[in-house]
Write an enzyme that holds these catalytic residues in place. Structure first.
Site, PDB file in Angstrom:
ATOM      1  N   GLU A   1      -1.801  -9.526  -1.086  1.00 50.75           N
ATOM      2  CA  GLU A   1      -3.243  -9.723  -0.923  1.00 50.75           C
ATOM      3  C   GLU A   1      -3.970  -9.653  -2.261  1.00 50.75           C
ATOM      4  O   GLU A   1      -4.902 -10.420  -2.519  1.00 50.75           O
ATOM      5  CB  GLU A   1      -3.794  -8.671   0.037  1.00 50.75           C
TER       6      GLU A   1
ATOM      7  N   ALA B   1       0.843  -1.185   0.000  1.00 53.86           N
ATOM      8  CA  ALA B   1       0.000   0.000   0.000  1.00 53.86           C
ATOM      9  C   ALA B   1       0.885   1.245   0.000  1.00 53.86           C
ATOM     10  O   ALA B   1       2.071   1.192   0.320  1.00 53.86           O
ATOM     11  CB  ALA B   1      -0.908   0.002   1.220  1.00 53.86           C
TER      12      ALA B   1
ATOM     13  N   GLY C   1      -0.369  -5.285   0.562  1.00 61.14           N
ATOM     14  CA  GLY C   1      -1.538  -5.248  -0.301  1.00 61.14           C
ATOM     15  C   GLY C   1      -1.308  -5.901  -1.645  1.00 61.14           C
ATOM     16  O   GLY C   1      -2.249  -6.391  -2.282  1.00 61.14           O
TER      17      GLY C   1
ATOM     18  N   GLU D   1       3.146  -6.244   7.355  1.00 64.53           N
ATOM     19  CA  GLU D   1       2.399  -5.207   8.071  1.00 64.53           C
ATOM     20  C   GLU D   1       2.791  -5.064   9.537  1.00 64.53           C
ATOM     21  O   GLU D   1       2.695  -3.964  10.103  1.00 64.53           O
ATOM     22  CB  GLU D   1       0.892  -5.469   7.964  1.00 64.53           C
TER      23      GLU D   1
END
Length: 258
Positions: free
Chosen positions: A113, A64, A110, A133
């Site tokens: 993911e 991200a 992300g 994270e």
């Protein structure tokens, strides 16, 4: 420069996250554009499958955009996760058309993911996967704790989630996180070849396979009953009749999604 670019190869839509200067990091704009592109996959009859990849050779999506985190509080963080999950990641996972991740380089946070939300993954030999994270005092917010556990098992997922460590393409293949590892220069050709093969199959049957397989992880659904129902329903389709006729007549079937 557009942060997301779209191109076509036969009936396959290629969705490319295009922020190479930021290692294709996901920001609000990319999430919104990804959502719109996924909606197009659902609704455009000319699209039979989709490939998601990143621009350049260094990164699929390196995570991200952390610069957007500074102003977030608990409410904002929850809203960010909900928007990404509902408008993009869950929609990819449940798309009735195959969505394949072509992972070229870093797939972290992300990005990992996003790759895991796709129906399966093909990686270049320089790909690296991870959910780092915890290094930011956070956990994955776009389904990473769930899909990583589903794909590689609880023990391995727990280790990666809690250490924040990366694994390379060879380990990802060993863990079952990716289906193939190929040289960087062969990645898109391999991915489009697999997509092209799937495109020749009956679209309603492909959608049925996706729905039934996803039911394995839906506690509110009996996956066996889902399979039975879809199996029965497909007998009323023109494609099933065409498939049987083509088999008996020893010719290739011509499926129309009807």
């Amino acid at each position: 420069m557009e942060s997301l670019s779209l191109s076509f190869h036969d009936h396959t839509l290629i969705i490319t996250v295009n922020r190479p200067d930021k290692l294709n990091a996901l920001n609000k704009t990319v999430i919104e554009k990804l959502g719109a592109a996924v909606n197009d996959v659902y609704n455009n009859a000319e699209i039979k499958s989709a490939v998601i990849t990143g621009s350049g050779t260094k990164a699929f999506v390196a995570g991200a955009d952390i610069s957007e985190f500074a102003a977030l509080d608990a409410k904002g963080g929850k809203a960010m996760a909900e928007k990404g999950q509902m408008q993009v990641f869950n929609k990819i996972e449940h798309c009735p058309k195959p969505v394949i991740a072509a992972v070229n380089g870093f797939a972290l946070g992300g990005g990992c993911e996003l790759a895991m939300a796709c129906h399966f993954r093909i990686a270049s030999d320089n790909a690296k996967f991870g959910q780092p994270e915890v290094n930011l005092g956070l956990i994955p917010g776009y389904g990473g704790t769930q899909r990583l556990t589903q794909l590689i098992g609880k023990g391995r997922a727990m280790e990666l989630l809690m250490t924040g460590n990366m694994i390379d393409a060879a380990a990802a293949l060993q863990y079952g996180l990716v289906n193939y590892v190929v040289p960087q220069e062969e990645l898109m050709n391999k991915t489009l070849s697999v997509a092209g093969l799937i495109n020749t199959k009956a679209p309603l049957a492909i959608a049925g396979c996706i729905k039934a397989a996803n039911a394995v992880f839906d506690e509110s659904t009996n996956g066996y009953e889902t399979e039975i129902n879809i199996f029965g329903e497909l007998f009323d389709t023109a494609d099933a009749k065409e498939g049987a006729a083509a088999f008996l007549e020893k010719r290739p079937p011509v499926f129309k999604g009807l």
